[in-house]
Design an enzyme around this catalytic site. Structure first.
Site: not given
Length: 336
Positions: A179, A193, A197
């Site tokens: 991650s 993003y 993650k």
């Protein structure tokens, strides 16, 4: 009365010493597990042609593992494979690569079956494939919003799903999903993003509960900014605010991040990260995540409140950066 107080005090001191002793012994055992040999183990790494993935291949080879790396660029795979082979512990180690697109489930499943036939069962799967396109949400091209979710999250889920039946049947395996610190803390420029993650963290928490009865461990890696080719590309489009916020944590070499990931995975930790900010973030975001370390539990119990206060200081400084940048932009507009 005085004797009762003395007894209570002695008992309290004894309990504290006992807890500290257990924590220290647990920490020592954890460090020993983290140094374990990988001779005979088969390590498969998605996104293994560069950056953290390639360094994990090197570190695994140095510990005696058979290593298979996967990525989409054959030339980069060949170059990475050559570098990994130069670091093997024994000439009997099998260092191989396959071209694969993690966003294509049928393709990744087929590649894993070939890996198992040609090299052997997959003992450790490390999901490193991923990328970032930092920008304000309204400025991110739509294909990047979808692309980050496809590669960062779905690519991880597809790869894990492809190895589960084999690992469960052998009641053995380790799964690592990379991650990011951006998967624990949402920051300016990382709307799309961070979503991809953050998804990995939730995926790993639920997955750990599913696979634990089968002797399979799950580790979620949350590395900070790391000096990789992807990071160089990311910096080309990164907003000024994001650069200033990220600068406070520094940039780490991929070899260091890879070593930490491998050590913590072998130690059986759920979280792995690098650097002070990374460790503060994982402690602050422990929530309902699995706990495999008495030492870690002791730290979280003792310092979570203090870390929460520290985190608010960080958040204040980050918001000040964003406000200052907005003010500068407004002044520039007026001058124009």
């Amino acid at each position: 009365m005085g004797e009762d107080c003395a007894c209570c005090c002695s008992l309290s001191v004894g309990i504290v010493i006992f807890i500290l002793g257990v924590a220290i012994i647990d920490w020592i055992k954890r460090m020993q597990r983290g140094k374990a040999s990988l001779v005979g183990e088969h390590v498969v790494i998605t996104g293994g042609s560069s950056g953290i993935g390639k360094e994990l291949g090197i570190k695994s080879a140095e510990r005696g593992a058979h290593v298979t790396i996967l990525a989409r660029d054959v030339q980069k795979l060949e170059e990475a494979c050559k570098e990994i082979r130069s670091r093997v512990k024994s000439s009997s180690q099998n260092i191989n690569f396959f071209k694969a697109d993690v966003t294509n489930y049928e393709e990744i499943e087929s590649v894993f079956r070939r890996c198992e036939v040609e090299v052997g069962p997959i003992d450790i799967l490390i999901n490193c494939a991923g990328y970032a396109f930092p920008s304000k949400l309204e400025d991110i091209p739509l294909h990047h919003i979808k692309g980050m979710m496809d590669i960062n999250y779905l690519g991880t889920a597809y790869a894990v799903r492809s190895v589960l039946s084999s690992m469960k049947s052998r009641r053995k395996g380790r799964i690592v999903c990379v991650s990011s610190v951006g998967g624990l803390v949402g920051l300016y420029g990382y709307t799309a993003y961070s979503a991809s993650k953050f998804a990995i963290r939730g995926f790993c928490e639920a997955l750990q509960m599913e696979v634990k009865p089968y002797g399979i461990s799950v580790t979620v890696s949350c590395p900070p900014d790391t000096d990789t080719p992807c990071f160089e590309e990311e910096n080309k489009v990164k907003p000024e605010e994001t650069k200033l916020i990220s600068a406070s944590s520094g940039v780490f070499p991929p070899a260091k991040v890879a070593e930490d990931i491998l050590r913590d995975t072998l130690a059986g930790d759920f979280f792995t990260t690098t650097g002070m900010d990374g460790n503060l973030s994982t402690m602050l975001n422990a929530g309902m995540s699995p706990m495999s370390s008495v030492f870690g539990l002791l730290l979280q119990t003792m310092f979570s409140g203090i870390i929460r206060l520290v985190s608010l200081g960080y958040l204040y400084s980050f918001n000040r950066i964003v406000e200052n940048c907005a003010s500068k932009k407004e002044k520039r507009k007026k001058l124009e």
